[in-house]
Design an enzyme around this catalytic site. Structure first.
Site, mmCIF file in Angstrom:
data_model
loop_
_atom_site.group_PDB
_atom_site.id
_atom_site.type_symbol
_atom_site.label_atom_id
_atom_site.label_comp_id
_atom_site.label_asym_id
_atom_site.label_seq_id
_atom_site.Cartn_x
_atom_site.Cartn_y
_atom_site.Cartn_z
ATOM 1 N N LYS A 89 0.841 -1.207 0.000
ATOM 2 C CA LYS A 89 0.000 0.000 0.000
ATOM 3 C C LYS A 89 0.866 1.242 0.000
ATOM 4 O O LYS A 89 2.014 1.242 0.458
ATOM 5 C CB LYS A 89 -0.945 0.023 1.210
ATOM 6 N N VAL A 137 11.314 -4.158 2.735
ATOM 7 C CA VAL A 137 11.128 -4.463 4.168
ATOM 8 C C VAL A 137 11.355 -3.190 4.990
ATOM 9 O O VAL A 137 12.310 -2.446 4.744
ATOM 10 C CB VAL A 137 12.097 -5.580 4.608
ATOM 11 N N ALA A 138 10.443 -2.979 5.960
ATOM 12 C CA ALA A 138 10.478 -1.761 6.791
ATOM 13 C C ALA A 138 10.529 -0.519 5.899
ATOM 14 O O ALA A 138 11.234 0.443 6.182
ATOM 15 C CB ALA A 138 11.659 -1.789 7.773
ATOM 16 N N ALA A 147 3.853 -1.450 4.237
ATOM 17 C CA ALA A 147 3.083 -2.464 4.972
ATOM 18 C C ALA A 147 3.334 -3.886 4.463
ATOM 19 O O ALA A 147 2.410 -4.694 4.363
ATOM 20 C CB ALA A 147 1.585 -2.137 4.947
ATOM 21 N N GLY A 148 4.594 -4.187 4.167
ATOM 22 C CA GLY A 148 4.934 -5.511 3.642
ATOM 23 C C GLY A 148 4.659 -6.640 4.623
ATOM 24 O O GLY A 148 4.144 -7.690 4.243
ATOM 25 N N GLY A 149 5.022 -6.430 5.889
ATOM 26 C CA GLY A 149 4.766 -7.473 6.892
ATOM 27 C C GLY A 149 3.269 -7.698 7.059
ATOM 28 O O GLY A 149 2.797 -8.836 7.129
ATOM 29 N N ALA A 205 1.017 -7.165 4.816
ATOM 30 C CA ALA A 205 0.552 -7.840 3.602
ATOM 31 C C ALA A 205 0.755 -9.351 3.735
ATOM 32 O O ALA A 205 -0.146 -10.146 3.422
ATOM 33 C CB ALA A 205 1.308 -7.309 2.383
ATOM 34 N N ASP A 242 -2.602 -2.325 9.923
ATOM 35 C CA ASP A 242 -2.552 -2.260 8.452
ATOM 36 C C ASP A 242 -2.981 -3.584 7.792
ATOM 37 O O ASP A 242 -3.054 -3.650 6.563
ATOM 38 C CB ASP A 242 -1.127 -1.936 7.968
HETATM 39 P P1 ATP Z 1 4.205 -0.352 7.976
HETATM 40 O O1 ATP Z 1 4.142 0.485 6.740
HETATM 41 O O2 ATP Z 1 3.028 -1.268 8.173
HETATM 42 O O3 ATP Z 1 4.587 0.366 9.218
HETATM 43 P P2 ATP Z 1 6.687 -1.286 6.958
HETATM 44 O O4 ATP Z 1 6.328 -1.538 5.535
HETATM 45 O O5 ATP Z 1 7.430 -0.043 7.262
HETATM 46 O O6 ATP Z 1 5.394 -1.392 7.812
HETATM 47 P P3 ATP Z 1 7.429 -4.029 7.281
HETATM 48 O O7 ATP Z 1 8.064 -4.430 5.996
HETATM 49 O O8 ATP Z 1 6.066 -4.500 7.552
HETATM 50 O O9 ATP Z 1 7.523 -2.468 7.496
HETATM 51 O O10 ATP Z 1 8.443 -4.517 8.419
HETATM 52 C C1 ATP Z 1 8.558 -3.947 9.698
HETATM 53 C C2 ATP Z 1 9.268 -4.971 10.586
HETATM 54 O O11 ATP Z 1 8.372 -6.073 10.784
HETATM 55 C C3 ATP Z 1 10.498 -5.603 9.941
HETATM 56 O O12 ATP Z 1 11.642 -4.887 10.263
HETATM 57 C C4 ATP Z 1 10.502 -7.016 10.482
HETATM 58 O O13 ATP Z 1 11.310 -7.114 11.622
HETATM 59 C C5 ATP Z 1 9.073 -7.286 10.924
HETATM 60 N N1 ATP Z 1 8.336 -8.307 10.122
HETATM 61 C C6 ATP Z 1 7.496 -9.221 10.618
HETATM 62 N N2 ATP Z 1 6.971 -9.978 9.642
HETATM 63 C C7 ATP Z 1 7.472 -9.539 8.484
HETATM 64 C C8 ATP Z 1 7.278 -9.920 7.126
HETATM 65 N N3 ATP Z 1 6.477 -10.925 6.785
HETATM 66 N N4 ATP Z 1 7.921 -9.227 6.181
HETATM 67 C C9 ATP Z 1 8.730 -8.195 6.542
HETATM 68 N N5 ATP Z 1 8.970 -7.819 7.801
HETATM 69 C C10 ATP Z 1 8.340 -8.455 8.780
#
Ligand code: ATP
Length: 308
Positions: free
Chosen positions: A9, A96-97, A101-103, A105, A137
């Protein structure tokens, strides 16, 4: 075996209210699902195990803290399955992070994949409730499209939208912690003298101009209405993002903004050709690790393949 595709997203509007007594912030959050996404494949196996492929795979935790594993366990507990058996393989394309919202998702994808693998037929409203337990999310990743999220972002109202919008995402090296970005937003508000409490900050609401631009499918009007209250905080923690945003604007983006809590930057383009051109310009600008052209809105998590 069940494979689910799930979108990332971008927040086309992220209005952040003051800090609530429970430490959360009220949000007016317009989520927009884009075709850049992950695939999660569930196969039967003992316990709940994980594997992950993709450029950021090394940064993905493969223990019980992974949202996909937590989703599998939550669904099993909801149905009273004493011994859930699943291996979840994540094909990770979402940074990632990265503020996309990859986690979350992957959590949504795992709910759907395990539901199909275990033949549970859980109704969508129940899946949405379980998703909200996993994180604010996660419900949107099940729903997809464009939706207004209120509260912590988990109370969702689908929004009307016409046509397709074209986006480019510039991926940064390394991530940003979402809680750290919210804390920096509060700190900047305190520093500016405006204050960061509920009493200091007006309750955020969806911008009518933004909702009209989405409904009319008008990228120029959407570009003018994009807004992210976390952007200043993300740039304060990662000043190099200002160069990325500038490089995209110079290369012809209709608008540039930090995606969610960053550090991924999002650029709106006028059409698919402009997006492809912009992605190439960003990749060679030296201001990001890579850039992807994509589009949306797209549906939420969907089963794309099943086999015995
Ligand atoms: P948001 O936008 O929801 O705040 P984000 O996109 O910034 O999230 P994510 O990729 O969701 O961040 O990852 C945040 C943290 O979540 C990562 O650093 C990791 O430690 C943890 N995590 C847990 N499950 C997952 C996953 N399936 N994929 C990626 N990271 C994950």
């Amino acid at each position: 075996m069940v494979t689910v595709r799930v979108p990332a997203k971008v927040n086309v509007q992220l209005g952040v209210g003051g800090v609530r007594p429970d430490g959360y912030h009220d949000l007016a959050n317009v989520f927009f699902a884009v075709a850049l996404g992950d695939q999660v494949t569930a196969t039967s196996g003992p316990g709940v195990t994980l594997s992950c492929d993709g450029p950021d795979a090394a940064a993905v935790p493969l223990d019980d803290s992974n949202l996909a594993a937590r989703a599998a366990r939550l669904l099993a507990a909801h149905h009273g399955l004493a011994d859930p058996g699943v291996h979840l393989h994540i094909d990770k394309a979402i940074p990632v992070a990265g503020g996309m919202a990859g986690g979350s998702a992957d959590g949504a994808a795992a709910l759907l994949a395990c539901d199909a693998l275990w033949g549970l037929d859980t109704p969508l409203p129940t899946l949405l409730e379980l998703a909200a337990e996993l994180g604010s999310d996660v419900p949107f990743a099940l729903l997809g499209g464009v939706a207004l999220g209120r509260g912590r972002g988990e109370l969702l109202e689908p929004l009307p939208v016409s046509g397709t919008f074209h986006w480019v995402f510039a991926v940064a090296d390394g991530g940003l912690s979402t809680p750290a970005v919210f804390r920096e937003c509060d700190r900047l508000r305190e520093e500016s003298g405006l204050g960061s409490s509920l009493a200091d900050v007006p309750t955020p609401d969806a911008d009518p101009a933004l909702l009209a631009a989405l409904a009319e499918g008008d990228p120029v009007a959407l570009a003018a209405a994009l807004g992210n209250d976390l952007q200043a905080a993300a740039v304060s923690l990662r000043p190099a993002l200002a160069d990325t945003l500038h490089a995209g604007t110079e290369a012809g983006a209709l608008a540039a903004l930090v995606s969610g809590s960053g550090p991924t930057c999002a650029f709106l383009a006028k059409d698919a050709d402009a997006a492809a051109h912009l992605a190439t310009a960003l990749r060679t600008s030296g201001t990001c690790r890579t850039a992807h052209a994509t589009h949306g809105p797209v549906p939420g998590a969907q089963v794309v393949k099943t086999s015995a």
